[in-house]
Design a protein around this motif. Sequence first.
Motif, PDB file in Angstrom:
ATOM      1  N   ALA A  13      -5.579 -23.036  24.021  1.00 11.95           N
ATOM      2  CA  ALA A  13      -4.335 -24.476  23.585  1.00 11.95           C
ATOM      3  C   ALA A  13      -3.736 -24.428  25.051  1.00 11.95           C
ATOM      4  N   GLY A  14      -3.542 -23.461  25.485  1.00 11.28           N
ATOM      5  CA  GLY A  14      -2.478 -23.892  27.111  1.00 11.28           C
ATOM      6  C   GLY A  14      -3.038 -24.595  27.969  1.00 11.28           C
ATOM      7  N   ALA A  17      -4.204 -28.004  27.704  1.00 16.05           N
ATOM      8  CA  ALA A  17      -2.705 -29.430  27.632  1.00 16.05           C
ATOM      9  C   ALA A  17      -2.651 -28.904  29.194  1.00 16.05           C
ATOM     10  N   ALA A 112       2.741 -22.237  24.445  1.00 13.19           N
ATOM     11  CA  ALA A 112       1.219 -22.489  23.548  1.00 13.19           C
ATOM     12  C   ALA A 112       1.113 -20.547  23.883  1.00 13.19           C
ATOM     13  N   ALA A 276       1.315 -26.143  20.927  1.00 14.79           N
ATOM     14  CA  ALA A 276       0.057 -26.713  20.668  1.00 14.79           C
ATOM     15  C   ALA A 276      -0.523 -25.084  20.565  1.00 14.79           C
ATOM     16  N   GLY A 294      -3.489 -28.690  22.075  1.00 16.73           N
ATOM     17  CA  GLY A 294      -2.987 -28.891  23.650  1.00 16.73           C
ATOM     18  C   GLY A 294      -3.666 -30.048  23.999  1.00 16.73           C
TER      19      GLY A 294
END
Length: 313
Positions: A13-14, A17, A112, A276, A294
């Motif tokens: 997710a991170g 993103a 996240a 996220a 993300g």
Amino acid sequence: MHTQLIIIGSGPAGLTAAIYAARGGLVPLIISGNEPGGQLILTTDVQNFPGFPDAIKGPALMENMRKQAEQFGTKFIDNVVASVDFSTRPFKVTVGIDTDQTQYTAEAVIIATGSSAVWLGLESETRLRGRGVSACATCDGFFFKGKDVIVVGGGEVAIEEAIFLAKLVKSVKVIHRSHELRAARIMQQKAFNNRKISFFWNSVVEEILGDKKVEGVRIKNVENTAEKSKIKCDGVFIAIGHKPNTQIFRNQIELDKGYIKKYEGSRTSVEGVFVAGDSYDYVYRQAVTAAGSGCKAAIDVIRYLEATERKEV
Ligand code: NDP
């Protein structure tokens, strides 16, 4: 140090993103956390992330995502967040432990931080993780096609996993520490009616057996602790709950049963803070869904920053 966007967490997710935010013209700062790369660092073959027909190792997938994020200008701080202050913008994020702490500020934050599976805490469970021990049937069930597996737990997730696995494997034995399930009645009935699923009540796993891979479990009856038995199996799925990594956000943002409460898109209860991945999503918990969320969070941040800049001009 002040930046436009801080991303807390460096799982799918991170990192996704960060890729989208960096390609969108921001210079995101990722605080990668306790377990850089997230839960995939602990997995072996990932066969269901699109684009890798021959599978990819979890750590390699995460390293690739990190490289991709770096390539577009993401900055990384490999440390943990000690606390956050979301009461005013710019938001404050304090990084580091004890006396060695640095404060960063940002116009927007993406949370996240993911979640972690709860494990039984047995030495044999840690040793055999990825060698037959798993906490995700959707991720790893396929490896046990036609084999015998065990599911530990009696909640919604344990029963869902047992039903999912029964479509693939030869047999599923559910080991549950009490005499009744917590799962919804309809799910219980489905499991009871499934000929491949059987139950061991009032029982706990004392040890997972096997040297290099899972060969069985030794269970103990909790009512009559002298009653122990061995069950042969090829896989053990631990389904005794998940813990979202959200402790540092308590009193700063709205939570729902410990998970970050998500509103429209990837918005949270604090304007300018987005979320996220598994820190809000207790339903899907997949690398690809985390990555997708993300991407959405980064797009939401870019639009949010553009809108606030327009307001301030
Ligand atoms: P649960 O907490 O419902 O169930 C955990 C199960 O594991 C229980 O049966 C428990 O036994 C057993 N267990 C716990 N610890 C141990 C242990 N050490 N040894 C052996 N057994 C143990 O978790 P689930 O993950 O199954 O389900 C969570 C549910 O909550 C999901 O449906 C999820 O979608 C939902 N959820 C909903 C949210 C929301 O609405 N906002 C937020 C988060 C989750 P016992 O029954 O004896 O206690």
